[in-house]
Motif scaffolding. Structure first.
Motif, PDB file in Angstrom:
ATOM      1  N   ARG A 296      59.379  31.084  50.455  1.00  0.00           N
ATOM      2  CA  ARG A 296      60.691  30.601  50.890  1.00  0.00           C
ATOM      3  C   ARG A 296      61.094  29.329  50.151  1.00  0.00           C
ATOM      4  O   ARG A 296      62.253  29.143  49.798  1.00  0.00           O
ATOM      5  CB  ARG A 296      60.676  30.347  52.398  1.00  0.00           C
ATOM      6  CG  ARG A 296      60.516  31.606  53.233  1.00  0.00           C
ATOM      7  CD  ARG A 296      61.675  31.777  54.171  1.00  0.00           C
ATOM      8  NE  ARG A 296      61.404  32.777  55.182  1.00  0.00           N
ATOM      9  CZ  ARG A 296      61.815  32.700  56.439  1.00  0.00           C
ATOM     10  NH1 ARG A 296      62.476  31.622  56.842  1.00  0.00           N
ATOM     11  NH2 ARG A 296      61.573  33.675  57.292  1.00  0.00           N
ATOM     12  N   VAL A 297      60.139  28.437  49.928  1.00  0.00           N
ATOM     13  CA  VAL A 297      60.440  27.199  49.210  1.00  0.00           C
ATOM     14  C   VAL A 297      60.799  27.500  47.756  1.00  0.00           C
ATOM     15  O   VAL A 297      61.735  26.930  47.199  1.00  0.00           O
ATOM     16  CB  VAL A 297      59.253  26.214  49.298  1.00  0.00           C
ATOM     17  CG1 VAL A 297      59.446  25.042  48.347  1.00  0.00           C
ATOM     18  CG2 VAL A 297      59.091  25.722  50.730  1.00  0.00           C
ATOM     19  N   ALA A 300      64.298  28.722  47.947  1.00  0.00           N
ATOM     20  CA  ALA A 300      65.268  27.699  48.340  1.00  0.00           C
ATOM     21  C   ALA A 300      65.619  26.772  47.184  1.00  0.00           C
ATOM     22  O   ALA A 300      66.769  26.330  47.053  1.00  0.00           O
ATOM     23  CB  ALA A 300      64.733  26.892  49.527  1.00  0.00           C
ATOM     24  N   PHE A 301      64.631  26.475  46.339  1.00  0.00           N
ATOM     25  CA  PHE A 301      64.867  25.575  45.208  1.00  0.00           C
ATOM     26  C   PHE A 301      64.988  26.336  43.884  1.00  0.00           C
ATOM     27  O   PHE A 301      65.044  25.718  42.823  1.00  0.00           O
ATOM     28  CB  PHE A 301      63.750  24.529  45.129  1.00  0.00           C
ATOM     29  CG  PHE A 301      63.788  23.540  46.257  1.00  0.00           C
ATOM     30  CD1 PHE A 301      64.590  22.413  46.192  1.00  0.00           C
ATOM     31  CD2 PHE A 301      63.028  23.744  47.398  1.00  0.00           C
ATOM     32  CE1 PHE A 301      64.643  21.512  47.243  1.00  0.00           C
ATOM     33  CE2 PHE A 301      63.068  22.838  48.457  1.00  0.00           C
ATOM     34  CZ  PHE A 301      63.882  21.723  48.374  1.00  0.00           C
ATOM     35  N   ASP A 302      65.037  27.651  43.954  1.00  0.00           N
ATOM     36  CA  ASP A 302      65.246  28.499  42.776  1.00  0.00           C
ATOM     37  C   ASP A 302      64.233  28.170  41.676  1.00  0.00           C
ATOM     38  O   ASP A 302      64.593  28.027  40.499  1.00  0.00           O
ATOM     39  CB  ASP A 302      66.676  28.335  42.253  1.00  0.00           C
ATOM     40  CG  ASP A 302      67.132  29.532  41.419  1.00  0.00           C
ATOM     41  OD1 ASP A 302      66.407  30.548  41.384  1.00  0.00           O
ATOM     42  OD2 ASP A 302      68.196  29.443  40.779  1.00  0.00           O
ATOM     43  N   PRO A 327      71.253  26.843  44.697  1.00  0.00           N
ATOM     44  CA  PRO A 327      70.555  26.373  45.907  1.00  0.00           C
ATOM     45  C   PRO A 327      70.395  27.523  46.901  1.00  0.00           C
ATOM     46  O   PRO A 327      71.356  28.221  47.215  1.00  0.00           O
ATOM     47  CB  PRO A 327      71.492  25.289  46.456  1.00  0.00           C
ATOM     48  CG  PRO A 327      72.374  24.909  45.300  1.00  0.00           C
ATOM     49  CD  PRO A 327      72.538  26.155  44.493  1.00  0.00           C
ATOM     50  N   GLY A 328      69.180  27.708  47.358  1.00  0.00           N
ATOM     51  CA  GLY A 328      68.925  28.783  48.308  1.00  0.00           C
ATOM     52  C   GLY A 328      68.848  28.259  49.730  1.00  0.00           C
ATOM     53  O   GLY A 328      69.519  27.291  50.092  1.00  0.00           O
ATOM     54  N   ALA A 329      68.013  28.909  50.534  1.00  0.00           N
ATOM     55  CA  ALA A 329      67.878  28.516  51.937  1.00  0.00           C
ATOM     56  C   ALA A 329      66.482  28.865  52.406  1.00  0.00           C
ATOM     57  O   ALA A 329      65.938  29.911  52.060  1.00  0.00           O
ATOM     58  CB  ALA A 329      68.913  29.242  52.796  1.00  0.00           C
ATOM     59  N   HIS A 418      66.615  37.674  53.736  1.00  0.00           N
ATOM     60  CA  HIS A 418      65.655  37.045  52.834  1.00  0.00           C
ATOM     61  C   HIS A 418      65.721  37.753  51.489  1.00  0.00           C
ATOM     62  O   HIS A 418      66.423  38.765  51.324  1.00  0.00           O
ATOM     63  CB  HIS A 418      64.243  37.084  53.412  1.00  0.00           C
ATOM     64  CG  HIS A 418      63.763  38.454  53.795  1.00  0.00           C
ATOM     65  ND1 HIS A 418      63.439  39.421  52.865  1.00  0.00           N
ATOM     66  CD2 HIS A 418      63.574  39.031  55.005  1.00  0.00           C
ATOM     67  CE1 HIS A 418      63.052  40.522  53.477  1.00  0.00           C
ATOM     68  NE2 HIS A 418      63.128  40.313  54.784  1.00  0.00           N
ATOM     69  N   SER A 419      64.974  37.258  50.509  1.00  0.00           N
ATOM     70  CA  SER A 419      65.118  37.744  49.137  1.00  0.00           C
ATOM     71  C   SER A 419      64.577  39.150  48.919  1.00  0.00           C
ATOM     72  O   SER A 419      64.821  39.740  47.876  1.00  0.00           O
ATOM     73  CB  SER A 419      64.440  36.775  48.160  1.00  0.00           C
ATOM     74  OG  SER A 419      63.070  36.633  48.464  1.00  0.00           O
TER      75      SER A 419
END
Length: 511
Positions: A296-297, A300-302, A327-329, A418-419
């Motif tokens: 996830r991190v 979030a920071f691509d 920017p992701g989440a 989610h991705s």
């Protein structure tokens, strides 16, 4: 390069060797160098003495190197390399193989079941034989060999960077038992996990400092732009942006549900730009979900973006935006709720509404950081919230229905944000919810689903940036202009919003 020829550039062995001798971080994760004289494979950024050219073999993926009998370097640690995320809009087999790898990479897809080729094929809607054939043709290894390398890399990183018990590491890395983990580790690395830990540098830290893990990325990366985006939208009590110029970063609270169990805690993410790494600190309460949290991190920071591939398409149009990321989440559900709050109003106004929502419905949490005292409201809380309660916060009726609809769909597990989610199916489902149109769905796809080709064509700020706001049907004009940016339109949107558009071209006019 034409605008439809967007497959990644293949590197020759000589190109790889030049990148290796230069220790070029732009190629980190794009290939791995195996040294026949030592039996070890490394990242291009490894600082050991450069091996002789005749002793080098080059692999596109770590799984290929391990399948050929090479062991990962204990110095550069291949598990820290950014993943290779590539996209194509032409080759169907290429697309399917990389979608299969994406599903295997995304641990959140498999929270309630163990992955297998049969289950992977069922998710992709093809036969398991076809999945094996195209996967091996593209990656040179089977899907299960690829998955095994991912699991071993996760375990190796946790062994080196944390003091978690080996039994716990085995289980959270995806192994069914400690015995199988030990056997796989010894077979691949010729070293048992305990011996590797003795060679590592993990140190015992106070609980207030949490667990520290390093995550690599490829330069260029505009750290200040990324943190500026988050700072403009930050909500007090659940997140903060650090002002330390030496190591800029952010902190926030976090909740994650997996396997029917809810985990909550805190994390800090700081950038070590000299090493092109993100330094992640995680509260001890989140140790059981570390692999999922790391994914996830990274999203979030691509951190897995490949600037070379993206800039080959976008640099001509956005010459000042080469270091920008999308920017992701950390939480797709939270991002979706905040996207609804931002419909047709300014970022500042949306932030005010989100702050009220957190103050009213956010669950208190204790952390070592005085800035972090609440969690974002859980889906069950917002699904049960009445219109009167939301209306008192200044949220209009249409957005009340959208927020409740999203929360209920997530609670029922009908909506996955989610991705690893199916993008077309998720977009279609989002648009069936009350108060959610194309702009909101595309924005969610861009930031929560990590879809690189999302395009919120109706965005007013985008129209202004592209100079089409005064034209008839600006959304259509923006869509026409965006055809040259596929499959990286999400990145083009971020660059347009940031004002990095080059010399304006005559916008295309729809017939």
């Amino acid at each position: 390069m034409t605008r439809t020829d967007v497959s990644p550039i293949r590197l020759s062995d000589d190109d790889c060797y030049l990148a290796l001798t230069a220790h070029d971080a732009r190629f980190d994760g794009r290939f791995f160098t195996a040294v026949t004289s030592t039996g070890i494979y490394c990242r291009p950024v490894c600082r050991v003495k450069t091996p002789r050219r005749e002793n080098c073999r080059f692999f596109q993926h770590a799984a290929q190197a391990e399948n050929a009998g090479f062991r990962p370097c204990l110095r550069c640690r291949p598990e820290l390399a950014p993943h290779s995320v590539v996209w194509s809009i032409q080759d169907a087999s290429y697309i399917l193989a990389h979608q299969a790898a994406r599903l295997l990479d995304e641990t959140e897809v498999w929270t309630d079941e163990a992955p297998s080729v049969e289950k992977l094929a069922a998710r992709l809607g093809v036969s398991d034989r076809h999945v094996r054939r195209i996967f091996e043709a593209q990656f040179g290894v089977s899907p299960l060999q690829y998955l095994q390398t991912r699991r071993l890399h996760t375990a190796k990183q946790l062994l080196a960077d944390t003091t978690l018990p080996i039994t716990q590491i085995a289980l959270i890395s995806g192994f069914a038992s400690v015995r199988r983990f030990n056997a796989a580790f010894v077979a691949h690395y010729k070293l048992n996990p305990t011996a590797l830990r003795r060679q590592g540098t993990a140190v015992v830290r106070p609980a207030s400092q949490g667990i520290t893990i390093r995550l690599g990325y490829r330069p260029p990366y505009d750290v200040q732009a990324m943190l500026g985006f988050f700072r403009k939208r930050a909500i007090n009590a659940i997140e903060f942006i650090a002002s330390d110029a030496q190591q800029p970063g952010t902190g926030r609270t976090f909740r994650i549900e997996t396997g029917g169990k809810v985990h909550s805690g805190w994390l800090l993410a700081g950038f070590d730009e000299a090493r092109t790494q993100l330094v992640l600190q995680v509260g001890d309460s989140l140790r059981e979900v570390l692999p999922l949290l790391i994914r996830r991190v990274r999203a979030a920071f691509d951190l897995d973006a490949d600037p070379a591939a993206i800039n080959s398409v976008l640099h001509r149009h956005f010459p000042a935006g080469d270091g920008l990321r999308v920017p992701g989440a950390l939480d797709g559900y939270e991002l979706a709720v905040r996207a609804v709050l931002g419909q047709q109003i300014t970022v500042a106004a949306a932030r005010t509404l989100a702050q009220r929502l957190v103050d009213q419905f956010g669950e208190p949490i204790t952390t070592p950081w005085p800035q972090l005292t609440r969690l974002f409201p859980a889906p069950a809380v917002l699904a049960a919230a009445g219109g009167d309660a939301l209306g008192q916060l200044g949220i209009v009726r249409q957005r009340q229905a959208a927020i409740v609809g999203i929360a209920q769909a997530v609670l029922d597990k009908r909506l996955q944000l989610h991705s690893g989610a199916d993008v077309p199916a998720t977009l279609a489902l989002l648009k069936t919810l009350p108060g959610i149109g194309d702009w909101t769905a595309q924005y969610i796809a861009m930031r929560a689903l990590r879809w690189p080709d999302a395009f919120p064509a109706g965005d007013v700020a985008l129209h202004k940036a592209l100079g089409v706001q005064a034209l008839k049907n600006p959304a259509r004009q923006a869509t026409l202009a965006s055809s040259a940016w596929a499959p990286w339109r999400s990145y083009a949107v971020i660059r347009a919003w940031s004002g990095t558009l080059g010399a304006p071209e005559e916008p295309p006019v729809a017939p």
